[in-house]
Design an enzyme around this catalytic site. Sequence first.
Site, PDB file in Angstrom:
ATOM      1  CG  HIS A 147       6.111  -7.864   5.430  1.00  0.00           C
ATOM      2  ND1 HIS A 147       5.069  -6.778   4.680  1.00  0.00           N
ATOM      3  CD2 HIS A 147       5.401  -8.559   4.697  1.00  0.00           C
ATOM      4  CE1 HIS A 147       3.425  -7.513   4.249  1.00  0.00           C
ATOM      5  NE2 HIS A 147       3.762  -8.967   4.250  1.00  0.00           N
ATOM      6  CE1 TYR A 159       1.714   3.094   4.267  1.00  0.00           C
ATOM      7  CE2 TYR A 159       3.162   1.371   3.885  1.00  0.00           C
ATOM      8  CZ  TYR A 159       2.378   2.054   4.402  1.00  0.00           C
ATOM      9  OH  TYR A 159       2.644   1.349   6.445  1.00  0.00           O
ATOM     10  CE  LYS A 185       7.783   4.698  11.841  1.00  0.00           C
ATOM     11  NZ  LYS A 185       8.058   3.200  12.001  1.00  0.00           N
ATOM     12  N   PRO A 232      -2.280   7.139  11.053  1.00  0.00           N
ATOM     13  CG  PRO A 232      -3.997   6.630   9.067  1.00  0.00           C
ATOM     14  CD  PRO A 232      -3.631   7.502  10.931  1.00  0.00           C
ATOM     15  CE1 TYR A 234       5.862   2.004   6.380  1.00  0.00           C
ATOM     16  CE2 TYR A 234       6.695  -0.159   7.348  1.00  0.00           C
ATOM     17  CZ  TYR A 234       5.837   0.098   7.206  1.00  0.00           C
ATOM     18  OH  TYR A 234       4.705  -0.244   6.553  1.00  0.00           O
TER      19      TYR A 234
HETATM   20  C1  PHB Z   1      -2.884  -2.178   8.433  1.00  0.00           C
HETATM   21  O1  PHB Z   1      -2.503  -3.358   7.957  1.00  0.00           O
HETATM   22  O2  PHB Z   1      -3.979  -2.186   9.381  1.00  0.00           O
HETATM   23  C2  PHB Z   1      -2.142  -0.918   7.757  1.00  0.00           C
HETATM   24  C3  PHB Z   1      -0.586  -1.331   7.775  1.00  0.00           C
HETATM   25  C4  PHB Z   1       0.289  -0.067   7.614  1.00  0.00           C
HETATM   26  C5  PHB Z   1      -0.298   0.933   7.620  1.00  0.00           C
HETATM   27  C6  PHB Z   1      -1.259   1.689   8.033  1.00  0.00           C
HETATM   28  C7  PHB Z   1      -2.975   0.309   8.593  1.00  0.00           C
HETATM   29  O3  PHB Z   1       0.453   2.200   7.244  1.00  0.00           O
END
Ligand code: PHB
Length: 389
Positions: free
Chosen positions: A72, A200, A296, A292, A384
């Site tokens: 990504h 997000y 990280k 989450p 990130y």
């Molecule tokens: C996930 O794919 O479960 C996931 C991805 C990014 C995040 C948190 C969880 O920031």
Amino acid sequence: MRSQVVIIGGGPSGMLLGQLLHRKGIEAVVLERKTRDYVLGRIRAGILESGMVDLMREAGVADRLDRECFTHDGTLIAVDRDMFHVDFKALIGQSVTLYGQTEVTRDLYEAREATGAQTIFNVEDVTIHDADTDAPHVTFSVDGQARRIDCDYIAGCDGFHGVSRQTIPDSVRREYEKVYPFGWLGILSETPPVNEELIYASSERGFALCSMRNAALSRYYIQCSLSDSVEDWSDDAFWDELRRRIPEEAADSLVTGPSIEKSIAPLRSFVTEPMRWGRLFLCGDAAHIVPPTGAKGLNTAASDIHYLYEGLVQLYEAGDPEGIDRYSERALARVWKAERFSWWMTTLLHRFPDMSEFDLRMQRADIDFLRENRDAQKVMATNYVGLPY
Ligand code: PHB
Ligand code: APR
């Protein structure tokens, strides 16, 4: 019985360390409280920093990852009904890898089984003795039989609820914590992801995240109240709420289906200091927790494992204790920056129950600045994709 290293906890931290040490001829026994199936049934986030991928390569367990992962180059941030792209590749020339952390653990288990290195499951009453002396040992029971392993070093990789951290005396240990007033309700569904990259989303109704595992498996989350339980949320209610929190174009193209997993996780920031006490080293969730947002958790565990692994190799191969002596300082320096980033992303995108109109305007200004300012995006991208080790 004797082993150079005892690793408490067979989660991703413990298994990664075990595999890396094995490749260097340093013997390590892993003690795991649960069964293999239980550990591999836990669903975790899906983003790996390049440092973690490099460690998987070094551990010789990256074949399936290399075949099945997705790269990504950026991520989408949605605000109410608008979206903007943060292009990591264009901004800083780096990307992240999408590969389920449960799959990481599975690959590590398979590799360890192939080496014949010892993992003892279903252990009970693990107790660390004399970690502040030159001759520590670990006792536990398995199948009702008391056992003892003498060792040089102990790696406490037993997660947030483990025994390792508690072994460090209160007079030495300092803990720092922030508990967030909401949780994440997550579902996994056998549906194609709504978008190629993660979204997000910050909305008036709360945060949402659109993620995935592969082209046919999606992972979605919505911010929920801490008093909610999974039973309160039918699949239909989940999909309806998700649609309301993401931009219209995404909502319209969302493919829904039955959930194959549904769970609620609370959000917490937590760090314990120091991460070393005598011959005991804390790694991963045993030492720190992040919310989450930004994925990280495993990635900070990976940097701990990197520092401890390098330190142990330096010691066993060159007799030089510098790396293990500086373990806590090095690991914590990076952990705190990941803590800051996870806290920032969480604060930026969630609705806190007690937010004033002023707080809402501040949050909005922060997001607008990120949308408009390339330097702000670079800061986000740098964190990130993962800070260097
Ligand atoms: C996930 O794919 O479960 C996931 C991805 C990014 C995040 C948190 C969880 O920031
Ligand atoms: N004795 C033996 N094992 C124990 C004990 C104990 N007393 N207590 C806990 N364990 C085991 C747990 O059963 C678990 O399998 O330790 C393991 C810890 O694993 P995780 O909680 O996954 O922690 P860690 O390996 O540090 O994972 C780091 O990876 O997947 C992500 O979100 C996860 O952020 C976490 C990160």
